[in-house]
Each structure stands twice: as C-alpha cells, then as structure tokens.
Design an enzyme around this catalytic site. Structure first.
Site, PDB file in Angstrom:
ATOM      1  N   SER A  40       4.650   2.682 -82.902  1.00 56.24           N
ATOM      2  CA  SER A  40       4.323   2.402 -84.408  1.00 56.24           C
ATOM      3  C   SER A  40       4.952   0.931 -84.713  1.00 56.24           C
ATOM      4  O   SER A  40       4.913   0.281 -85.939  1.00 56.24           O
ATOM      5  CB  SER A  40       4.770   3.475 -85.300  1.00 56.24           C
ATOM      6  OG  SER A  40       6.031   3.862 -85.356  1.00 56.24           O
ATOM      7  N   ASP A 324      10.021   2.522 -94.537  1.00 51.30           N
ATOM      8  CA  ASP A 324       9.997   3.936 -94.869  1.00 51.30           C
ATOM      9  C   ASP A 324      10.838   4.701 -94.263  1.00 51.30           C
ATOM     10  O   ASP A 324      12.071   4.167 -93.939  1.00 51.30           O
ATOM     11  CB  ASP A 324       8.465   4.431 -94.705  1.00 51.30           C
ATOM     12  CG  ASP A 324       8.035   4.343 -93.097  1.00 51.30           C
ATOM     13  OD1 ASP A 324       9.078   3.850 -92.278  1.00 51.30           O
ATOM     14  OD2 ASP A 324       7.040   4.259 -92.778  1.00 51.30           O
ATOM     15  N   HIS A 327      10.748   3.126 -90.229  1.00 50.15           N
ATOM     16  CA  HIS A 327      10.490   1.676 -89.715  1.00 50.15           C
ATOM     17  C   HIS A 327      11.363   0.726 -90.746  1.00 50.15           C
ATOM     18  O   HIS A 327      11.321   0.716 -91.896  1.00 50.15           O
ATOM     19  CB  HIS A 327       9.054   1.497 -90.147  1.00 50.15           C
ATOM     20  CG  HIS A 327       8.159   2.281 -89.189  1.00 50.15           C
ATOM     21  ND1 HIS A 327       7.434   3.543 -89.837  1.00 50.15           N
ATOM     22  CD2 HIS A 327       7.927   2.198 -88.005  1.00 50.15           C
ATOM     23  CE1 HIS A 327       6.759   4.165 -88.857  1.00 50.15           C
ATOM     24  NE2 HIS A 327       6.928   3.475 -87.829  1.00 50.15           N
TER      25      HIS A 327
END
Ligand SMILES: *[C@@H]1O[C@H](CO)[C@@H](O)[C@H](O)[C@H]1NC(C)=O
Length: 348
Positions: A40, A324, A327
């Site tokens: 991600s 978040d 990340h």
C-alpha cells in the site's frame, strides 16, 4: 488588443502551472519505463475491485490528488508518483489492474495494499496480489512487450533500461508476524529466522525479475514500523514512543536486504540492485520538531486504522508525519522519493 492581453495572460498562467506541476513539462524522461512492485505504500488503485477491506478509493484519500480518490493510500502523491516526476515522466505510472495495452511500454504499477512477500500475508484484510503474483503479472506483461517490439531480444534490451522499484515486507510483519491471532509465524520463527525466510523468498523473486530483463532495481528497506500510530496504539504506548520489538524485527530484515543487494550485485554483475535505507527517516515527534504526530495520523480512523469515509482531516496535512494509522504523510513521501532518486541516478 484585449485578445492579445488575454493570450499573454493564458501563456503566463500555463507557464506557472507547468512550473508547479512538473508533469506538463514535456521532454525526455530519464528512463523509458518504470515498473513498481509492492504494497500500500505504492499501490495506486490495484485493490479497488478486489474483495478486501484494504482499499481506499474514497475521500478523504486523494483529497489533495488532482484526480481525487484513486486507490492511493494518501491524501496526495505516493513516493513513486514523486519519483516519476523526478524522472521526467509526463504521467504517473498506471495501475496494472486498469492499464491499457498502449500504456504498458512506459511501465506499470503492480503494487497491492496488504500484500507481502509471503502469500498468506495480509489475508486478514481480504484478497490481495502478493509479491509472487505481481512477478507473474509482470511475466505476462513482458511477453506482451516482446509482441509489441517484435521479439524477445528487443524486449530484453528495452526492459534492461527501465527502472524497477520494490517496496515490500512491512505487511509480513504488521499483517502477519505481529498478528499472532491470525498467523503462526511468530510461533514458528524467531525474528532472525523469519527475516531469513523472507529474504530467501525475496531473493528468488529478484532472480525472476532479472530473468525477465530487469537490470536497475531499487529495494526499499522497511520504515520503523513500530512508530506508526497503529503500532503505538496497539501496544498502548504514549504517542510517538515506538514499539521496539517491531522496530528491531524491521532492522533485522533491513540488514539482510542490504546484504542481499550486495550479493546479487556480485553475482549478477550486469545488474544493479540498490538498497534504500529509509529506517533512519525520523518518524517520531521528538526527532522532527517541525512535524506533528497526530494521535491517529491526520484523518480520523476506523478500527482498522484507515481513514473513516468522508471525515474531514487535520488542517495541517503538510505538517503531519502520518496520514492515517499506517501511512506516512506526503512530507515523508517526498523524503523517500528524494532518497530513491538520488540513489538510482548514477545508474539510469
Ligand atoms: C491496528 O490495525 C489492525 C489492522 O491491521 C487492527 O485490527 C487494529 O485494531 C489496529 N489497532 C489499533 C489500536 O488501532
């Protein structure tokens, strides 16, 4: 007269726009193509149509991205978006999932949120495209490129000039080793053994990539994964007191990845594997006086540590360390992109 002024104004506006968004400066990019593998940190939409909770094609993700939410796990640019800008590409590298045939010659992004080196990693979130599968996807793409260019030889020659970036391994810890209720790896392996197992698999994948034509490959080490808001909350630490067990495990992995790059460079001497140390990027408040560690990153998060849909985010997105629960912010991504670009520049 008025129309001349209008025209001049338009030229000026375009000039300024082009200056602030490097993307519209047309020119040769420094490499003909850029291929990206990983999780991600660099996924740009490959998970959007997969049955998984690890997808983020909703606001506030993408709130600072020109096209809005795309599946990038940030408010704005991923590190590889910024690297593509540095390299002089006119466009960001498209996701494998939706790229058209006409786009593949400039490279693809195979990355998938929650994916890891081990096939089972991240299954607690749902389906992902693991590293092994990403290499298989690339294999199919390279034969299509051979089709386009006429033969395998031209394809190999072309693919040897591309840049390849790999950002993988965090989930083998965050969504595997340190999740003992779902995975048994921490009962089977010590942190040293586990790092060895991961690096063995990683090494095989790099050899496959080499056989598929890759010659310039950046390997991003792990960030201090024990400093994410999710980690510090899970272990009930005061904000920004990192979880040592996680950081130590990441450190062991990084040491081995660095040695792997060294070994492969000796063995496959016409290739360059470039280890990138991002472990020392400060991800704690005390180490970056200018940046705030929001309690759960910049957006308000769900119990899974991703942003709650449509919830407003913190005001000072540029001043935040994390976006978040997992990340980092665009400020950190810029640092990562800078480290990568500087390290690969001598070889492209
Ligand atoms: C951390 O993330 C995991 C998902 O990977 C989630 O299950 C857990 O609740 C999160 N912990 C906290 C404290 O937010």
């Amino acid at each position: 007269m008025a129309s001349v002024r209008k025209l001049l104004w338009l030229v000026l506006v375009l000039f300024v726009e082009c200056f602030s968004f490097h993307l519209c400066i047309h020119g040769e990019s420094q490499v003909p193509c850029y291929f990206i593998f990983g999780d991600s940190f660099v996924d740009n939409g490959n998970n959007n149509n997969l049955p998984t909770l690890a997808k983020v094609n909703y606001l506030p993700y993408g709130m600072d991205f020109p096209a809005g939410p795309t599946g990038r796990f940030y408010n704005g640019l991923t590190p590889v978006d910024i690297i593509a800008e540095h390299l002089g590409f006119d466009n960001y590298v498209p996701p494998f999932a939706t790229a058209s045939d006409s786009e593949i010659l400039e490279g693809l992004n195979y990355a998938s949120g929650s994916a890891g080196i081990r096939d089972e990693t991240g299954r607690n979130w749902g389906v992902n495209i693991n590293f092994n599968k990403q290499i298989e996807n690339h294999r199919k793409i390279t034969s299509r490129i051979a089709g386009i260019l006429g033969n395998k030889r031209s394809a190999d020659d072309y693919l040897s000039k591309c840049l390849y970036t790999i950002v993988v391994g965090s989930n083998d810890y965050i969504n595997n080793y340190f999740m003992p209720m779902y995975y048994d790896t921490s009962r089977k392996y010590s942190p040293e053994q586990y790092a060895d197992v991961l690096i063995d698999q990683y090494s095989q994948n790099l050899r496959s990539l080499y056989l598929l034509g890759a010659r310039i490959v950046s390997l991003q080490g792990l960030l201090p994964i024990g400093c994410t808001p999710n980690a510090t909350h899970s272990y009930k630490r005061a904000a920004a007191i990192c979880v040592d067990s996680m950081n130590n495990a990441a450190y062991l992995f990084n040491q081995r990845l660095k040695s792997l790059a060294y070994r492969l460079n000796q063995e496959l001497s016409d290739a360059k594997f470039i280890y990138l140390n991002v472990f020392d990027i400060p991800l704690t408040q005390t180490s970056v006086p200018g940046l705030n560690v929001e309690i759960s990153g910049c957006c308000e998060v769900t119990k899974n540590s991703l942003c709650i849909p449509n919830k407003a985010s913190c005001q000072d997105r540029v001043l935040s360390l994390f976006w978040d629960g997992f990340h980092p912010s665009e400020a950190i991504n810029k640092i990562i992109a800078g480290i990568t670009y500087k390290a690969v520049l001598p070889f492209i």
